[in-house]
Design an enzyme around this catalytic site. Structure first.
Site, PDB file in Angstrom:
ATOM      1  N   SER A 180      -2.479  26.038 -31.158  1.00 16.00           N
ATOM      2  CA  SER A 180      -3.271  26.626 -32.242  1.00 16.00           C
ATOM      3  C   SER A 180      -2.406  27.566 -33.076  1.00 16.00           C
ATOM      4  O   SER A 180      -2.823  28.020 -34.124  1.00 16.00           O
ATOM      5  CB  SER A 180      -4.463  27.391 -31.672  1.00 16.00           C
ATOM      6  OG  SER A 180      -4.016  28.467 -30.877  1.00 16.00           O
ATOM      7  N   HIS A 233      -5.659  19.659 -32.705  1.00 20.33           N
ATOM      8  CA  HIS A 233      -6.187  20.955 -32.271  1.00 20.33           C
ATOM      9  C   HIS A 233      -7.685  20.922 -32.006  1.00 20.33           C
ATOM     10  O   HIS A 233      -8.482  20.826 -32.933  1.00 20.33           O
ATOM     11  CB  HIS A 233      -5.839  22.018 -33.337  1.00 20.33           C
ATOM     12  CG  HIS A 233      -6.285  23.400 -32.975  1.00 20.33           C
ATOM     13  ND1 HIS A 233      -6.802  24.286 -33.893  1.00 20.33           N
ATOM     14  CD2 HIS A 233      -6.305  24.048 -31.781  1.00 20.33           C
ATOM     15  CE1 HIS A 233      -7.116  25.418 -33.272  1.00 20.33           C
ATOM     16  NE2 HIS A 233      -6.824  25.300 -32.001  1.00 20.33           N
ATOM     17  N   GLU A 241      -8.676  19.470 -35.565  1.00 15.28           N
ATOM     18  CA  GLU A 241      -7.767  19.580 -36.704  1.00 15.28           C
ATOM     19  C   GLU A 241      -6.533  18.729 -36.413  1.00 15.28           C
ATOM     20  O   GLU A 241      -5.849  18.966 -35.415  1.00 15.28           O
ATOM     21  CB  GLU A 241      -7.331  21.039 -36.922  1.00 15.28           C
ATOM     22  CG  GLU A 241      -8.420  21.936 -37.473  1.00 15.28           C
ATOM     23  CD  GLU A 241      -8.012  23.413 -37.562  1.00 15.28           C
ATOM     24  OE1 GLU A 241      -8.461  24.108 -38.476  1.00 15.28           O
ATOM     25  OE2 GLU A 241      -7.226  23.877 -36.699  1.00 15.28           O
ATOM     26  N   ASN A 247      -8.648  28.878 -38.145  1.00 18.18           N
ATOM     27  CA  ASN A 247      -8.200  30.208 -37.740  1.00 18.18           C
ATOM     28  C   ASN A 247      -7.725  31.043 -38.922  1.00 18.18           C
ATOM     29  O   ASN A 247      -7.756  32.265 -38.882  1.00 18.18           O
ATOM     30  CB  ASN A 247      -7.096  30.126 -36.681  1.00 18.18           C
ATOM     31  CG  ASN A 247      -7.691  29.894 -35.293  1.00 18.18           C
ATOM     32  OD1 ASN A 247      -8.875  30.172 -35.065  1.00 18.18           O
ATOM     33  ND2 ASN A 247      -6.895  29.375 -34.387  1.00 18.18           N
TER      34      ASN A 247
END
Lengths: 289, 256
Positions: free
Chosen positions: A120, A141, A153, A191
């Protein structure tokens, strides 16, 4: 090029075990690898228990659970990954660990094998450099908990080719996940774009514009968010949240927008990490929140 | 105690003004008016909603000052300016209360209000009572540009626009990632079109000027969308339209 039939997952922590569960539930023979035999046994027991709970809840048939269990193999020998079509690496977030794993896999697996990393926070482009043909590696991800969260992702490094992206998209859909494709940028999409939800809330609170409780109420009732930024930090873990912010901040070389707030660090220093310590921005010890 | 519905005038040429007008009609505020100067003198509460142009906002306040009763309470949107600053444009600044007004303000369950430094309690109370009669929950926060929800959402949207402009992912993938990866009720780019891309720009611009920090700098693409008038649902064009245009352009240029 052929699709994926056999999968390997590297690392049997929460993420690795979750990903393996998703794969076997969707009919993929999967090898779960870890260097630690005990951890591996624990992970296998966890996956089996979760499958059994799904049967109890009536979400899947007993038969499906049995079939899924038969598809899971565990190993501490990286060489048994020789014949897999796709390797998803979910080892600890340390470059030297990932480097050593991919160096070995480069020699063990066939030149057709697809490589994916569940990182990540690290650069996909850098990790792709650990295999001879970096065009075959992409980020993949998952979100925690992997069996429940629908998003994946798919991250395209500088050298990742379109065929790798297409095959991973196809695989993501086969395991009933929703894929989005993004470039190899700090924090990828989620994120990164989610940072202000926490960071600006901390800033507003610390500047005395509104209280923790007010901010949570406002974001839910005026904004329609399911949880407020402070409730959500308590759930995720304030330490985890701070670590993510720090990583995104440093990966952007100190871009002001991502600068962590010192108050969040104070919470971590005080050992108030959220639900897991029975106290964060709210208290959880005596009463139900 | 039963609170009476007061005579309310709305001043503002934007979706927020229309959204509040609809809300008032829906709640049987029979005497409510929208941009009707002849009604201003009778209004006990005047709601003012300009978020973008400073001279426009000043003109609105001067008009209210001149035509309205000097005792009327003024509820003015404070996305780009603080209530304290907006109040300073009035002869009697103690009667102004700030509030958060995105384009969809009429539909939201809760409204934030913020008194300026000069605001006197009876005006704050009147504003609260009337908002409650419109069926709104109220949170009172300190006076800062963008208050809480418009401020946090605008920063999220700004980050999503940076990511789009940098080609990190498609608009659709950015929106879906946030909905499916973190349970957002809307994707940030589609959300921007709903609340008004110009309003998002107003909040960021206000914070950037008030607080003077790089973190509030509006993305260059966001500024350009405002100049082009591609501000979302109200204009029928927004971020998705921009992305489509960019794709068309790049294929056209290849053919040149």
């Amino acid at each position: 090029m052929e699709g994926v039939n056999k999968v390997a997952v590297i690392g049997s922590g929460t993420m690795g075990a979750g990903i393996a569960q998703v794969a076997i539930q969707n009919g993929y023979s999967s090898i779960l690898y870890d260097i630690d035999q005990q951890q591996l046994a624990k992970a296998k027991a966890q996956v089996f228990k979760r499958l059994e709970r799904l049967v109890e809840k009536g979400r899947i048939l007993d038969e499906e659970s049995i079939q899924a269990k038969e598809k899971l193999m565990v190993t501490t020998d990286l060489k048994s990954l020789e014949k897999v079509d796709l390797v998803i690496e979910a080892a600890p977030e340390k470059l030297d660990i990932k480097k050593s794993i991919f160096h070995q896999l480069n020699d063990i697996c066939s030149p057709e094998t697809l490589f994916a990393t569940n990182t990540s926070s690290l650069s996909i482009t850098e990790i792709a450099g650990y295999i001879q043909d970096p065009s075959r590696l992409a980020g993949f991800h998952f979100f925690n908990p992997a069996p429940l969260m629908p998003l994946v992702e798919i991250v395209q490094g500088i050298s990742t080719n379109q065929d790798t992206i297409n095959r991973l998209k196809d695989f993501a859909e086969k395991i009933h996940k929703y894929p989005v494709v993004c470039q190899d940028t700090p924090g990828f999409i989620v994120n990164r774009v989610a940072r202000p939800f926490y960071n600006e809330a901390l800033r507003i609170m610390n500047d005395q514009v509104a209280s923790v409780e007010q901010i949570d109420r406002i974001m839910k009732k005026a904004g329609g968010f399911k949880m407020g930024p402070f409730e959500l930090q308590d759930l995720i873990g304030i330490d985890i949240n701070l670590a993510t912010t720090r990583t995104v901040y440093s990966s952007f070389y100190g871009e002001n927008r991502f600068r962590p707030h010192y108050y969040q660090e104070r919470m971590v220093q005080a050992g108030r990490l959220g639900r897991k310590t029975e106290g964060g921005f709210y208290d959880y010890a005596s009463a139900e929140h | 105690m039963i609170m009476p519905q007061l005579n309310i005038s709305i001043i503002g040429r934007n979706q927020a003004a229309e959204s509040i007008f609809t809300l008032l009609k829906h709640n049987y505020f029979e005497s409510a008016s929208l941009n009707n100067d002849s009604q201003l003198a009778h209004a006990e509460l005047i709601i003012e909603t300009e978020n973008l142009e400073r001279h426009e906002k000043i003109n609105n306040l001067k008009r209210i000052d001149g035509l309205g009763s000097q005792g009327a309470t003024i509820l003015s949107s404070t996305l780009q300016w603080t209530a304290t600053e907006v109040a300073s444009w009035l002869t009697h600044p103690e009667r102004l209360v700030g509030f958060g007004a995105f384009a969809d303000v009429g539909q939201s369950q809760l409204i934030e209000i913020a008194p300026g430094l000069q605001t006197e309690p009876q005006h704050l109370q009147l504003a609260k009572d009337q908002l409650k009669l419109m069926g709104k929950e109220i949170e009172m926060v300190e006076d800062e540009a963008g208050l809480v929800y418009p401020r946090i959402l605008s920063l999220i949207i700004n980050e999503a626009i940076f990511a789009l402009a940098e080609g990190t992912a498609s608009a659709e993938d950015i929106d879906n990632a946030m909905k499916k990866g973190t349970n957002y009720p809307d994707g940030p780019l589609e959300w921007a079109e709903k609340v008004g891309i110009d309003n998002v720009y107003a909040v960021l611009n206000g914070l950037y000027r008030q607080l003077g920090e790089e973190r509030y700098r509006p993305a260059s693409l966001l500024r350009k969308l405002v100049y082009a008038g591609w501000t979302g649902r109200a204009s029928g064009k927004g971020l998705y339209y921009y992305e489509q245009q960019r794709l068309n352009h790049s294929s056209n240029y290849q053919n040149v």
